[in-house]
Motif scaffolding. Structure first.
Motif, PDB file in Angstrom:
ATOM      1  N   GLY A  79      63.535  38.521  31.781  1.00 37.26           N
ATOM      2  CA  GLY A  79      62.369  38.271  30.947  1.00 37.26           C
ATOM      3  C   GLY A  79      62.112  36.808  30.666  1.00 37.26           C
ATOM      4  O   GLY A  79      61.060  36.458  30.130  1.00 37.26           O
ATOM      5  N   SER A  80      63.042  35.917  31.030  1.00 37.42           N
ATOM      6  CA  SER A  80      62.867  34.488  30.736  1.00 37.42           C
ATOM      7  C   SER A  80      62.160  33.730  31.860  1.00 37.42           C
ATOM      8  O   SER A  80      61.899  32.538  31.716  1.00 37.42           O
ATOM      9  N   PHE A  81      61.853  34.384  32.963  1.00 40.95           N
ATOM     10  CA  PHE A  81      61.183  33.714  34.073  1.00 40.95           C
ATOM     11  C   PHE A  81      59.796  33.266  33.614  1.00 40.95           C
ATOM     12  O   PHE A  81      59.076  34.022  32.964  1.00 40.95           O
ATOM     13  N   PRO A  82      59.365  32.028  33.923  1.00 35.96           N
ATOM     14  CA  PRO A  82      58.114  31.493  33.380  1.00 35.96           C
ATOM     15  C   PRO A  82      56.836  32.208  33.834  1.00 35.96           C
ATOM     16  O   PRO A  82      55.854  32.251  33.089  1.00 35.96           O
ATOM     17  N   TRP A  83      56.818  32.768  35.045  1.00 32.58           N
ATOM     18  CA  TRP A  83      55.611  33.462  35.495  1.00 32.58           C
ATOM     19  C   TRP A  83      55.599  34.851  34.881  1.00 32.58           C
ATOM     20  O   TRP A  83      56.491  35.654  35.111  1.00 32.58           O
TER      21      TRP A  83
END
Length: 185
Positions: A79-83
């Motif tokens: 869930g921390s991925f920027p996209w």
């Protein structure tokens, strides 16, 4: 709308495609060969049905060695991925527009226009996402995305990068319309 389960698949890869795709997260651990087989059996969605904020995941980056892409792909599963995904607004008459959501759902960047056209992969119909607009940075204007539908509200996409006049396949991504898929998150 036909789902991928209605068509036979012949997938000879270590990460075999599930018999029926109903959720974006079912695509997370599939390799390039399995994703290719799914894409080739997916259907052209109705452009008018693709609207609102769709959850996105980067799935695989076959353009670079797995040693290089393994960490970013693993990060993309979190869930921390920027996209965060893409947002779509159909305008009727076979056209629409959208943008990418980055870091937070409220941050919308890199506008694209949508329309149906032939896939760079196999010439069959796909929804095209055209980023070649003056307001986008030059490196974003060279991206050419396309998507097909695997099941109601679940889309598989390819990102291509235009180098000169030639498009080069870069990565796989998936999108999910939470309002249309079965179940809840």
């Amino acid at each position: 709308m036909e789902t991928i389960a209605a068509r036979p698949l012949d997938v000879h890869s270590p990460a075999r495609a599930p018999a029926s795709i109903r959720r974006l997260d079912q695509l997370l651990h599939l390799d390039h060969d399995a994703l290719t087989a799914l894409y080739e059996h997916a259907t052209l969605p109705r452009l008018e049905a693709i609207s609102g904020d769709l959850r996105g995941r980067m799935l695989a980056v076959p353009a670079v060695p797995s040693l290089v892409s393994a960490l970013p792909v693993a990060w993309a599963r979190t869930g921390s991925f920027p996209w965060r995904g893409k947002s779509f607004a159909p305008h009727g008459e076979g056209r629409g527009e959208g943008n990418n959501r980055v870091v937070f759902d409220a941050v919308r960047l890199f506008r694209f226009e949508t329309f149906a056209g032939p896939s760079r992969h196999d010439g069959q119909p796909a929804i095209q996402l055209d980023y070649d607009h003056a307001e986008n940075p030059f490196f974003i204007r060279k991206i050419e995305d396309e998507i097909r539908e695997l099941a109601p509200g679940v889309y598989l996409g390819q990102a291509w990068l235009r180098v000169g006049d030639e498009p080069h396949f870069v990565l796989w991504f998936g999108l999910e319309d939470r309002r249309r898929v079965e179940g809840t998150f």
